[in-house]
Design an enzyme around this catalytic site. Structure first.
Site, PDB file in Angstrom:
ATOM      1  N   CYS A   1       0.964  -1.161  -0.020  1.00  0.00           N
ATOM      2  CA  CYS A   1      -0.025  -0.087  -0.264  1.00  0.00           C
ATOM      3  C   CYS A   1       0.869   1.188  -0.042  1.00  0.00           C
ATOM      4  O   CYS A   1       1.393   1.707   0.962  1.00  0.00           O
ATOM      5  CB  CYS A   1      -0.969  -0.007   1.338  1.00  0.00           C
TER       6      CYS A   1
ATOM      7  N   CYS B   1      -0.441   4.012   2.179  1.00  0.00           N
ATOM      8  CA  CYS B   1      -0.213   3.822   3.554  1.00  0.00           C
ATOM      9  C   CYS B   1       1.124   4.199   3.899  1.00  0.00           C
ATOM     10  O   CYS B   1       1.366   4.853   4.870  1.00  0.00           O
ATOM     11  CB  CYS B   1      -0.471   2.492   4.129  1.00  0.00           C
ATOM     12  N   ASP B   2       2.055   3.801   3.266  1.00  0.00           N
ATOM     13  CA  ASP B   2       3.458   3.713   3.698  1.00  0.00           C
ATOM     14  C   ASP B   2       4.435   4.479   2.920  1.00  0.00           C
ATOM     15  O   ASP B   2       5.716   4.691   3.379  1.00  0.00           O
ATOM     16  CB  ASP B   2       4.036   2.202   3.503  1.00  0.00           C
TER      17      ASP B   2
END
Lengths: 324, 324
Positions: free
Chosen positions: A142, A145-146
């Site tokens: 992701c 996300c990261d």
């Protein structure tokens, strides 16, 4: 069969929720508060894919939790507090009539007036050494996300489809350098996405390359790739490896029960209702989902409110639970 | 005109977000992280209707915040941390061409490649003494949010439409007793909802009644109602008054720009795109929204991901921000 199992199997539940990730837990919170006494089925401890996220920065309203697992734990405790604890069971078959849905599971059978399917999707893994061990320590599925954790650093993206290239475009604005590792000699992504990635000045490509191993002790330090034509191996020094080689919806048990898209994702309307009026879907396995924690939560709540309306409206015979 | 204002007005922004409630703040978080440098417009401090909620129990992942205002504050700080601070300005007019959306606001003018409208909806107030003062202290506009705080107690619901009766059915399962206060001698709600509420044993009705005043010092202790036929007043002792006399979307500035439904809510597809390809909508003002914090957040994220795809795909001329 024990008395308890027999009692359960004789009961007609208002709602069975399949899967206790963010969508299922959100549905558990809302339907529990709403008095539906939902059955929430999961084979794991709940939280779904949230558990693999290193640090959640983009779930609105939450800044003080360290890990995805902690966020999952809060959601699970909330659902439990409203009577929606997790029942450990796995769906094997669903049969649906106009009035009733029957779920055959590994331990028991459940009958329900409504079912919410929130069993999520699985990222297709590379199946190479280091991938599982370093998941959440530089291996990610992701970018949204990261990506922000690798500002200014070099990272690798594995894959050549729309998802991989879209995430690589996203990452190229945030990190120092992106190498796209792809098995073929050209991208599969749509042309406009290709235009964008080829215009980026901090992106290069490892064509005809397969990942052999993800390297690193406590966190990712590199990735060893092999040229599938020459057979030569080399190591790219990267701080992260983003894997986008496909996502598989966990919808096998829905084949022939509700309408799926060509990839197996569940089609719904805007109220999260599937082609069967008593079966709803929410979260990552829903066709069109952007697969974020916040959207899974939104789906779960949206579905639950409409399930409550459907139950209130369509079943005059449903016993009204009075308090007086 | 100052240089700063002139600079702003000459700039073409990637994204302007109208409204900093949960939908707008979620969009701010995602678009800020995504490098879009969004402009987030609001005339208040952000948080929208969340600020009026006494205690948020049903937003998944959050259990330790005391009030809605605190949750709003966390979301606002998150958005700020990704570069999406609130710009205090109010939209007066929107004009949209195929390539560009122009927003004329009270202080400045903004031009953008994409606009997300998240300006919410307002609950139509009763406009009686005590209502504003006791909002969040027993006066509520959300049974799902606040019903659980009045377990076993007597409450009043004001209204006779679908929303009022649906919320009364919900409340009747949780609280001790519900009195529905309605101006007319019959409900406007759909028949099946009426069947449900008339079957409830802990619900009665104050027909032909208008609310004159909501009573209480620090919290609600009662409501004074007047029989509109006889003119007589009486006091109902209740711990809460739930007001459902209509919701008004804050969409006046969108008239003639995008397609609205008969009540003024903004029509979108499942990707939150309105009838204009560069204008998206999220949260309470979206047609079909179930108007919860979690669904507004989901809408905002869903919209933002699709706005990013739209910008990446449709504008090859957009300057790519390289990091190297």
């Amino acid at each position: 069969m024990s008395d308890q199992v027999a009692d359960q199997e004789n009961k007609i539940h208002d709602l069975v929720i399949i899967g206790a990730g963010p969508a299922g837990l959100a549905a558990g919170i809302y339907s529990g508060r709403g008095g539906l006494e939902p059955v929430l089925l999961d084979m794991m401890g709940g939280g779904g894919q949230v558990n693999i996220i290193d640090k959640v920065e983009n779930y609105p309203g939450v800044i003080d939790l360290e890990t995805g697992a902690e966020l999952a734990d809060v959601m699970r405790r909330q659902a439990e507090s409203f009577g929606a604890g997790i029942t450990f069971d796995q769906v094997e078959k669903i049969e649906a009539t106009e009035e009733l849905v029957t779920l055959t599971c590994s331990s028991s059978t459940y009958r329900a007036r409504a079912v919410l399917v929130a069993s999520g999707a699985s990222h297709r893994p590379l199946k190479v050494p280091g991938e599982g061990r370093l998941m959440g320590r530089g291996v990610s599925v992701c970018a949204t996300c990261d990506g922000a954790f690798f500002k200014g650093q070099s990272v690798a993206v594995v894959g050549g489809g729309d998802a991989a290239v879209m995430e690589a475009v996203y990452l190229s604005r945030i990190v120092g350098h992106v190498t796209i590792i792809h098995r073929r000699d050209q991208l599969r992504a749509e042309k406009l996405l290709q235009d964008r990635i080829f215009a980026a000045q901090n992106v290069d490509f490892a064509w005809n390359s397969a990942v052999e191993e993800i390297l690193g002790d406590k966190e990712v330090t590199g990735v060893r790739i092999k040229d599938v034509e020459t057979g030569e191996s080399r190591v790219l020094e990267v701080a992260a490896v983003f894997v986008f080689v496909g996502v598989v919806p966990n919808s096998g048990f829905l084949q022939g029960v509700v309408e799926l898209d060509e990839f197996g994702f569940v089609k719904t309307d805007m109220n999260m209702q599937t082609s069967h009026p008593r079966i709803y879907a929410a979260g990552d396995l829903r066709a069109g989902s952007v697969r974020q924690i916040g959207t899974a939560v939104g789906d779960g709540i949206n579905a639950t409110v409409h399930i409550q309306e459907m139950l209130n409206a369509s079943i005059p015979s449903r016993q009204h639970q009075t308090v007086s």
